[in-house]
Structures are given as structure tokens and as C-alpha cells.
Scaffold this motif. Sequence first.
Motif, PDB file in Angstrom:
ATOM      1  N   ARG A  15      66.547 132.841  49.570  1.00  0.00           N
ATOM      2  CA  ARG A  15      66.887 131.120  49.426  1.00  0.00           C
ATOM      3  C   ARG A  15      67.536 131.104  50.593  1.00  0.00           C
ATOM      4  N   ALA A  16      68.241 131.733  51.561  1.00  0.00           N
ATOM      5  CA  ALA A  16      69.189 130.805  52.600  1.00  0.00           C
ATOM      6  C   ALA A  16      68.193 130.557  53.476  1.00  0.00           C
ATOM      7  N   ALA A  17      68.746 129.873  54.860  1.00  0.00           N
ATOM      8  CA  ALA A  17      68.224 128.543  56.003  1.00  0.00           C
ATOM      9  C   ALA A  17      67.024 129.881  56.434  1.00  0.00           C
ATOM     10  N   SER A  18      65.951 129.348  56.634  1.00  0.00           N
ATOM     11  CA  SER A  18      64.404 129.585  57.494  1.00  0.00           C
ATOM     12  C   SER A  18      65.371 130.526  58.459  1.00  0.00           C
ATOM     13  N   GLN A  19      64.640 131.828  59.008  1.00  0.00           N
ATOM     14  CA  GLN A  19      64.933 132.090  60.077  1.00  0.00           C
ATOM     15  C   GLN A  19      63.201 132.008  61.357  1.00  0.00           C
ATOM     16  N   ARG A  20      63.287 132.479  62.466  1.00  0.00           N
ATOM     17  CA  ARG A  20      62.097 132.222  63.015  1.00  0.00           C
ATOM     18  C   ARG A  20      61.896 133.497  63.147  1.00  0.00           C
ATOM     19  N   ALA A  21      60.080 134.040  62.357  1.00  0.00           N
ATOM     20  CA  ALA A  21      59.718 135.664  62.676  1.00  0.00           C
ATOM     21  C   ALA A  21      59.636 136.279  64.244  1.00  0.00           C
ATOM     22  N   GLN A  22      60.799 137.736  63.994  1.00  0.00           N
ATOM     23  CA  GLN A  22      60.445 138.037  65.528  1.00  0.00           C
ATOM     24  C   GLN A  22      60.002 138.850  65.630  1.00  0.00           C
ATOM     25  N   PHE A  23      58.824 138.882  66.750  1.00  0.00           N
ATOM     26  CA  PHE A  23      57.578 139.319  67.208  1.00  0.00           C
ATOM     27  C   PHE A  23      57.495 141.072  67.243  1.00  0.00           C
ATOM     28  N   VAL A  24      58.773 141.753  66.906  1.00  0.00           N
ATOM     29  CA  VAL A  24      58.580 142.825  66.503  1.00  0.00           C
ATOM     30  C   VAL A  24      58.906 143.464  65.224  1.00  0.00           C
ATOM     31  N   GLN A  25      58.750 141.867  64.547  1.00  0.00           N
ATOM     32  CA  GLN A  25      59.594 142.299  63.440  1.00  0.00           C
ATOM     33  C   GLN A  25      57.820 142.502  62.032  1.00  0.00           C
ATOM     34  N   SER A  26      58.524 142.850  61.241  1.00  0.00           N
ATOM     35  CA  SER A  26      57.722 143.317  60.027  1.00  0.00           C
ATOM     36  C   SER A  26      57.773 141.828  59.002  1.00  0.00           C
ATOM     37  N   ILE A  27      56.638 141.723  58.687  1.00  0.00           N
ATOM     38  CA  ILE A  27      57.328 140.317  57.864  1.00  0.00           C
ATOM     39  C   ILE A  27      56.876 141.008  56.648  1.00  0.00           C
ATOM     40  N   THR A  28      55.981 142.365  56.277  1.00  0.00           N
ATOM     41  CA  THR A  28      56.205 142.285  54.567  1.00  0.00           C
ATOM     42  C   THR A  28      57.324 143.130  54.563  1.00  0.00           C
ATOM     43  N   GLY A  29      57.730 143.849  55.624  1.00  0.00           N
ATOM     44  CA  GLY A  29      58.837 144.905  55.303  1.00  0.00           C
ATOM     45  C   GLY A  29      60.334 143.559  54.792  1.00  0.00           C
ATOM     46  N   HIS A  30      60.424 142.472  55.819  1.00  0.00           N
ATOM     47  CA  HIS A  30      61.326 141.258  55.655  1.00  0.00           C
ATOM     48  C   HIS A  30      62.118 141.163  54.476  1.00  0.00           C
ATOM     49  N   PHE A  31      61.279 141.630  53.820  1.00  0.00           N
ATOM     50  CA  PHE A  31      61.182 141.054  52.520  1.00  0.00           C
ATOM     51  C   PHE A  31      61.129 141.842  51.230  1.00  0.00           C
ATOM     52  N   MET A  32      61.089 143.439  51.980  1.00  0.00           N
ATOM     53  CA  MET A  32      61.331 144.344  50.938  1.00  0.00           C
ATOM     54  C   MET A  32      62.461 145.157  51.195  1.00  0.00           C
ATOM     55  N   ASP A  33      63.591 145.873  50.610  1.00  0.00           N
ATOM     56  CA  ASP A  33      64.006 147.214  51.186  1.00  0.00           C
ATOM     57  C   ASP A  33      62.933 147.927  50.882  1.00  0.00           C
ATOM     58  N   GLY A  34      63.142 148.825  52.116  1.00  0.00           N
ATOM     59  CA  GLY A  34      62.031 150.224  52.252  1.00  0.00           C
ATOM     60  C   GLY A  34      61.068 150.116  53.186  1.00  0.00           C
ATOM     61  N   GLY A  35      60.938 148.118  53.964  1.00  0.00           N
ATOM     62  CA  GLY A  35      59.642 148.586  54.097  1.00  0.00           C
ATOM     63  C   GLY A  35      58.468 148.644  54.073  1.00  0.00           C
ATOM     64  N   ASP A  36      58.319 147.806  52.801  1.00  0.00           N
ATOM     65  CA  ASP A  36      57.093 148.072  51.664  1.00  0.00           C
ATOM     66  C   ASP A  36      56.076 147.878  52.945  1.00  0.00           C
ATOM     67  N   ASP A  37      54.796 147.474  52.747  1.00  0.00           N
ATOM     68  CA  ASP A  37      53.704 146.756  53.268  1.00  0.00           C
ATOM     69  C   ASP A  37      53.411 145.318  52.434  1.00  0.00           C
ATOM     70  N   GLU A  38      52.853 146.260  51.170  1.00  0.00           N
ATOM     71  CA  GLU A  38      52.849 144.253  50.459  1.00  0.00           C
ATOM     72  C   GLU A  38      54.200 143.854  49.844  1.00  0.00           C
ATOM     73  N   VAL A  39      53.564 143.010  49.904  1.00  0.00           N
ATOM     74  CA  VAL A  39      54.676 141.695  49.393  1.00  0.00           C
ATOM     75  C   VAL A  39      54.168 140.793  48.638  1.00  0.00           C
ATOM     76  N   GLU A  40      54.643 139.870  47.653  1.00  0.00           N
ATOM     77  CA  GLU A  40      54.229 138.719  47.440  1.00  0.00           C
ATOM     78  C   GLU A  40      54.785 137.296  47.613  1.00  0.00           C
ATOM     79  N   VAL A  41      54.411 136.513  48.446  1.00  0.00           N
ATOM     80  CA  VAL A  41      55.166 135.287  49.194  1.00  0.00           C
ATOM     81  C   VAL A  41      54.035 133.931  48.652  1.00  0.00           C
ATOM     82  N   ASN A  42      55.200 132.804  49.138  1.00  0.00           N
ATOM     83  CA  ASN A  42      55.004 131.784  48.834  1.00  0.00           C
ATOM     84  C   ASN A  42      54.827 130.948  50.868  1.00  0.00           C
ATOM     85  N   CYS A  43      54.547 130.177  50.422  1.00  0.00           N
ATOM     86  CA  CYS A  43      54.528 129.287  52.022  1.00  0.00           C
ATOM     87  C   CYS A  43      54.380 127.515  52.062  1.00  0.00           C
ATOM     88  N   SER A  44      55.142 127.250  52.415  1.00  0.00           N
ATOM     89  CA  SER A  44      54.658 125.620  53.287  1.00  0.00           C
ATOM     90  C   SER A  44      54.948 125.231  55.034  1.00  0.00           C
TER      91      SER A  44
END
Length: 134
Positions: A15-44
Motif C-alpha cells: 500500500r505504498a506509493a507506486s514507483q516506476r519499475a526499473q529496466f533491470v528489476q525483477s517485477i516478480t522479485g519486487h513483490f517476494m522476498d528472495g526473488g521468487d519467480d511467481e507472484v499473484e498481482v492485481n493491476c490498474s
Amino acid sequence: MDKVRRILVHVCKDRAASQRAQFVQSITGHFMDGGDDEVEVNCSLEKNQFILFRGDKGQGIPLKRPAFCPIKHLSAREAAAIPLDVQQRGVDVGVAILLQTANQRVLLTRRAKELRIFPNVWVPPGGHVEPDET
């Protein structure tokens, strides 16, 4: 001809303010500790930003990074070699098409050897999505 707009991916955690995803960032790892490869997300889609965020368990869309993802296998030295303008440009909303035949073959395309970023890498066919195509 209409002006082409970039729609950038933003991520929002806890629930923090959104931030721009970085080019070399793992989107899935952003949400999971340890950089997992799968996560459940919502979008808008808000103010020309495609925002990914964690929702209630069982209420989101599974997002999985494929094993062949170039970012997953990027070493620290390779990441540092990516030009700064590329690192800072963010992540555009895009699309990839996965075509699988009845005998389990998948169509891939190979990026040109001359490209600055991820040359000669096998990837699914895809590209950018224009806002009126979504």
C-alpha cells in the motif's frame, strides 16, 4: 497521426506509493522476498501508468517470470554495462505471444546480434502495445 504515448509499468508494494519499475528489476522479485519467480498481482491503469500491486490471496492474476528471462541471468557486471539511459528509461507495457503446438513446441524469435540490449537472445515474439489496442 496520433502522438505515441509510453505507458510505463509501476509497482506498488504494501500500500505504498507506486514507483516506476526499473529496466533491470525483477517485477516478480519486487513483490517476494528472495526473488521468487511467481507472484499473484492485481493491476490498474491510472494516469498513463500500468500499476501492478499485491491483492488479497486468490484474488489476483498469477505473474510468472520464465526460466529463460534475460534479466534473471544478468550478472552484476552485465547489468553495470547496460547504458545508463537504458537503465533509467523504465519498463514499457508490452505483449508477448506464446504459441505452442500440439507436440509441445514453442515459437521463439532471436534478437539481432547488433542490438545493444540482449543481443542474440531467444525470446517470444512480441512488442509494444499502443493504448488504443488494449
